[in-house]
Motif scaffolding. Structure first.
Motif, short mmCIF file in Angstrom:
data_model
loop_
_atom_site.label_atom_id
_atom_site.label_comp_id
_atom_site.label_asym_id
_atom_site.label_seq_id
_atom_site.Cartn_x
_atom_site.Cartn_y
_atom_site.Cartn_z
N UNK A 84 44.22 31.21 39.78
CA UNK A 84 43.54 31.87 38.64
C UNK A 84 43.60 33.47 39.19
N UNK A 85 43.89 34.25 38.10
CA UNK A 85 43.86 35.89 38.56
C UNK A 85 42.50 36.11 38.25
N UNK A 86 41.90 37.11 39.19
CA UNK A 86 40.75 37.74 39.28
C UNK A 86 40.81 39.08 39.23
N UNK A 87 39.71 39.49 38.44
CA UNK A 87 39.68 41.33 38.34
C UNK A 87 38.44 41.54 39.48
N UNK A 88 38.79 42.26 40.62
CA UNK A 88 37.82 42.51 41.63
C UNK A 88 37.79 44.19 41.66
N UNK A 89 36.57 44.86 41.50
CA UNK A 89 36.69 46.36 41.65
C UNK A 89 35.17 46.61 42.28
N UNK A 90 35.18 47.65 43.00
CA UNK A 90 33.94 48.46 43.25
C UNK A 90 34.06 49.87 42.86
N UNK A 91 33.21 50.45 42.04
CA UNK A 91 33.21 51.59 41.70
C UNK A 91 31.69 52.36 41.90
N UNK A 92 31.55 53.68 41.99
CA UNK A 92 30.48 54.31 42.36
C UNK A 92 29.50 54.70 40.99
N UNK A 93 28.50 54.12 40.78
CA UNK A 93 27.67 54.64 39.49
C UNK A 93 27.21 55.83 40.11
N UNK A 94 26.92 56.81 39.11
CA UNK A 94 26.51 58.29 39.55
C UNK A 94 24.84 57.88 39.63
N UNK A 95 24.09 57.00 39.30
CA UNK A 95 22.69 56.82 39.64
C UNK A 95 22.44 56.05 40.80
N UNK A 96 22.88 54.76 40.81
CA UNK A 96 22.62 53.57 41.59
C UNK A 96 23.59 53.41 42.84
N UNK A 118 33.46 39.56 49.92
CA UNK A 118 32.74 40.42 51.02
C UNK A 118 33.39 41.47 51.95
N UNK A 119 34.61 41.14 52.06
CA UNK A 119 35.50 41.98 52.88
C UNK A 119 35.65 43.39 52.19
N UNK A 120 35.79 43.41 50.55
CA UNK A 120 35.85 44.33 50.10
C UNK A 120 34.48 45.25 50.28
N UNK A 121 33.42 44.46 49.90
CA UNK A 121 32.13 45.21 50.30
C UNK A 121 31.90 45.81 51.46
N UNK A 127 35.04 56.56 49.93
CA UNK A 127 35.71 55.43 48.94
C UNK A 127 35.02 55.53 47.82
N UNK A 128 35.70 55.95 46.55
CA UNK A 128 35.19 56.26 45.34
C UNK A 128 35.33 54.94 44.51
N UNK A 129 36.57 54.32 44.73
CA UNK A 129 36.74 53.32 43.70
C UNK A 129 37.57 52.34 44.26
N UNK A 130 37.72 51.20 44.25
CA UNK A 130 38.68 50.13 44.47
C UNK A 130 38.92 49.17 43.31
N UNK A 131 40.05 48.96 42.63
CA UNK A 131 40.47 48.04 41.76
C UNK A 131 41.51 47.01 42.02
N UNK A 132 41.08 45.93 42.35
CA UNK A 132 42.20 44.80 42.35
C UNK A 132 42.49 43.99 41.45
N UNK A 133 43.51 44.12 40.65
CA UNK A 133 43.68 43.56 39.40
C UNK A 133 45.25 43.27 39.25
#
Length: 697
Positions: free
Chosen positions: A581-593, A656-659, A669-675
């Motif tokens: 299966x293909x998964x979208x996994x990303x980490x982005x920076x919310x300006x507040x939280x 967990x490794x991305x986190x 790191x501002x953003x990581x998108x694995x897609x």
């Protein structure tokens, strides 16, 4: 982030100065003075400041704050906007600890008002004097009967209780308070106004430590300081005090209205909701639901795996209640044999003795039986909540039934919840309210409140995440090439297909056999994020010659579509195993939280169904597993209809490794998108097939 101040002088001061005290009853200063003198139980020292009158209501007045003989703990500022800064400077010079600024006409009016607020903020930071407001209705401590407020309704809204309220917006806050009419009881209320210094977070933190507060309600239009809010929510969670929140600004219309009202960031609605769930904050959809849920939590603590009983005298209402319970995903309790025996002894032979319990006409012929049978149901070991549908008002008959039900509540440790369905409220409704049973106004709302209550019990049985939230760093951002981003992810422990960037067809011809076939070729350019859109991707190449030709083709296509793009060559990679299966996994920076992880099944599940789940970092493997199980498409990972189960363990490890990678470099790191992240069958692992990494600074 600075620590939280002691706000006790705000809620229970020993000495107060009212700056702008007035004899005019309809003025802000006059109404505030009347609330203190006539409707509060204030036993401390009260000073008045009025520049033109020697006394008001027999109390001496000082011309200015600087003339006071000593520093009061609390100052209430009710002078016109033009005189506020002078009053605040004198308060700071005297040593006042907290100032409540009732006056309006600042940040909500435009640039000039925001400039004055900036002066206020500097004053607070340089002196340590805390500011509450401006443009706020004041503070209300109902349990101690203290109203440092100009609200003319203060004297009418004084039912004490265990619910603390911190709201952005006075009208909606007062709306909550006036649910005293159905039996809700409140300890404290703060409406924060323009939040030039003290924010909702400060009051949530105070209430987390206040012994007379058991549940905290809040209405939020925006969160100015994400880490501070998270710290306050953590304090409430650690104190075991549920926070029930209504977040305004979850649609585009609401976000615009909230921004114009409070001039604060609303943040991403999806991220806010994810953070709330993670912190155990119960997000509700309207003010009546906030009261329903907060009152229910104030009356009892939710056990894990709670079960519901329905008890009434209308067969139709009981059946509809059971329907609502089922639609909310709740479970009706199965009574113990001794409960059923007692019901059979006391109720008519034609009554329904299961769950729901329909007592039928006994409410008319022998209402005393209601108390004993309801108490038996409420004390059944399988029952955690009892819903009492009341479809109509029979006048005196209904009053007697309400009295018997309230008596049964005194014999039970769990909440018995009347659902008053009739538009006619009379003595029975008022009796429920007087008994603190807080009637809910529809079966749908009752089932929804029960769902929130029970979900809170499930959350309490889990764990509190550590270290949530981060600040927003300064500096420009830059996007890594796919090869650079994948190298970073490989270094963090993620599985990345073998490959390298080549600059010519000849290099590709030499490299491809060493990687093993099939291979993929992608244009290598940090300026081109969506490579397939420009013809920059060729998959499934099975010979060296095909790989070489593909390199020339993708570079040529990319240059044709984006002539200005910087092109480093082409990335040649061994393709991951087929299937899975293909998964979208990303980490982005919310300006507040701060940093937020988003995960979802790829393709149509993300693009059309928006089937994603979110968490604030950190996310470990166990939390990753909980995230995945929230996806509607999770059965596809488990192996639906005979398909092979995917390597969920490898997927959780990758998340967990991305986190961990972002946690180790949060400012960079501002953003990581694995897609996509391709998850193979069990044992085959999870492979990073495409990645975009953006750094700051």
């Amino acid at each position: 982030m600075s620590g939280f101040s002691d706000l006790a002088p705000l809620f229970d001061p020993r000495s107060v100065v009212l700056v702008g005290a007035s004899e005019r009853a309809a003025s802000v200063g006059g109404r505030t003075l009347a609330n203190i003198l006539d409707h509060s139980d204030f036993r401390g020292t009260l000073h008045l400041v009025n520049a033109s009158r020697p006394e008001i209501r027999g109390l001496p007045c000082h011309r200015r704050v600087a003339d006071l003989p000593s520093a009061p703990e609390l100052a209430i500022i009710a002078v016109p906007a033009a005189g506020v800064m002078e009053a605040l400077r004198e308060c700071a010079a005297l040593g006042v600890r907290i100032c409540v600024i009732l006056t309006s006409g600042f940040g909500e009016t435009g640039e000039e008002g925001r400039a004055v607020e900036a002066e206020m903020k500097v004053l607070a930071q340089s002196t340590g004097m805390r500011l509450y407001g401006p443009n706020c209705p004041g503070v209300t401590n109902i349990n101690k009967r203290l109203g440092f407020t100009f609200s003319p309704a203060f004297k009418d809204d004084l039912r004490p209780g265990p619910i603390g309220l911190a709201t952005q917006g006075g009208g909606l806050g007062r709306n909550l308070i006036q649910s005293v009419e159905r039996g809700a009881g409140f300890a404290l209320w703060c409406s924060t106004g323009n939040e030039v210094d003290l924010q909702v977070a400060d009051f949530i933190h105070y209430m987390a430590g206040a012994p007379d507060v058991r549940v905290i309600g809040t209405i939020l239009e925006g969160i100015k300081d994400g880490p501070r809010f998270l710290a306050a929510a953590r304090a409430a969670a650690e104190a075991g005090k549920p926070v029930v929140a209504l977040k305004v600004g979850r649609s585009e219309y609401g976000m615009k209205a909230a921004a114009s009202h409070t001039a604060s960031l609303t943040g991403s609605a999806e991220v806010n909701s994810a953070a709330f769930r993670q912190l155990g904050i119960i997000e509700v959809d309207d003010v009546d639901e906030l009261v329903d849920v907060a009152s229910l939590l104030a009356r009892g603590r939710p056990p894990r795996g709670a079960r519901v009983a329905v008890f009434g005298s209308s067969g139709g209402a009981c059946a509809l209640a059971a329907d609502m319970v089922g639609q909310a995903g709740l479970v009706l309790a199965e009574f113990a044999p001794e409960t059923t025996v007692l019901l059979a002894e006391k109720l008519p032979s034609y009554a329904a003795l299961g769950n729901p319990v329909d007592t039928t006409t006994v409410t008319l012929t022998n209402p005393a039986v209601i108390e004993e049978t309801l108490a038996a149901v409420a004390n059944d070991p399988a029952v955690s909540l009892v819903m009492l549908p009341m479809p109509l008002d029979y006048g005196p008959v209904s009053q007697v039934v309400a009295e018997r039900m309230a008596a049964a509540q005194l014999r039970s440790p769990i909440p018995l919840v009347p659902v008053w369905m009739s538009e006619r409220t009379g003595a029975a409704y008022r009796h429920f309210a007087g008994a603190g049973m807080v009637p809910i106004r529809s079966l749908r709302n009752a089932a929804k409140a029960f769902r929130r209550f029970i979900d809170r019990g499930a959350w309490e049985a889990g764990r509190m995440p550590e270290g949530l939230g981060a600040g927003v760093p300064e500096g420009p951002t830059r996007t890594l090439s796919e090869a650079e981003g994948k190298a970073m992810l490989r270094g963090a422990g993620l599985a990345v297909p073998d490959g390298a960037v080549v600059r010519s067809e000849a290099e590709a011809v030499a490299l491809a056999p060493r990687l093993g076939f099939p291979v993929a070729v992608k244009v290598a350019s940090a300026d081109i994020l969506h490579k397939s859109d420009v013809g920059g991707v060729v998959l499934g190449l099975r010979t060296a010659e095909e790989a070489g030709a593909a390199v020339g083709a993708v570079i040529k296509a990319a240059r044709a579509h984006q002539p200005a793009a910087r092109i480093d060559g082409a990335l040649v990679e061994r393709m991951a195993p087929p299937g899975g299966q293909e998964i979208l996994l990303s980490v982005s920076r919310d300006p507040v939280l701060g940093h937020v992880m988003t995960c979802g099944l790829g393709g149509v599940h993300v693009e059309l169904l928006r089937d994603v789940t979110r968490r604030l970092l950190p996310v470990d493997a166990a939390e990753a597993g909980r995230m995945l199980r929230e996806l509607r498409g999770f059965p596809l990972l488990e192996g639906l209809r005979g398909a092979a189960a995917c390597d969920v363990e490898a997927l959780c490890a990758a998340m967990a490794a991305v986190s961990a990678l972002v946690e180790a470099r949060p400012g960079e790191i501002e953003e990581i998108e694995i897609n996509p992240l391709r998850v193979g069958a069990r044992g085959e692992g999870a492979w990073v097939l495409d990645a975009v990494v953006t750094l700051r600074g």
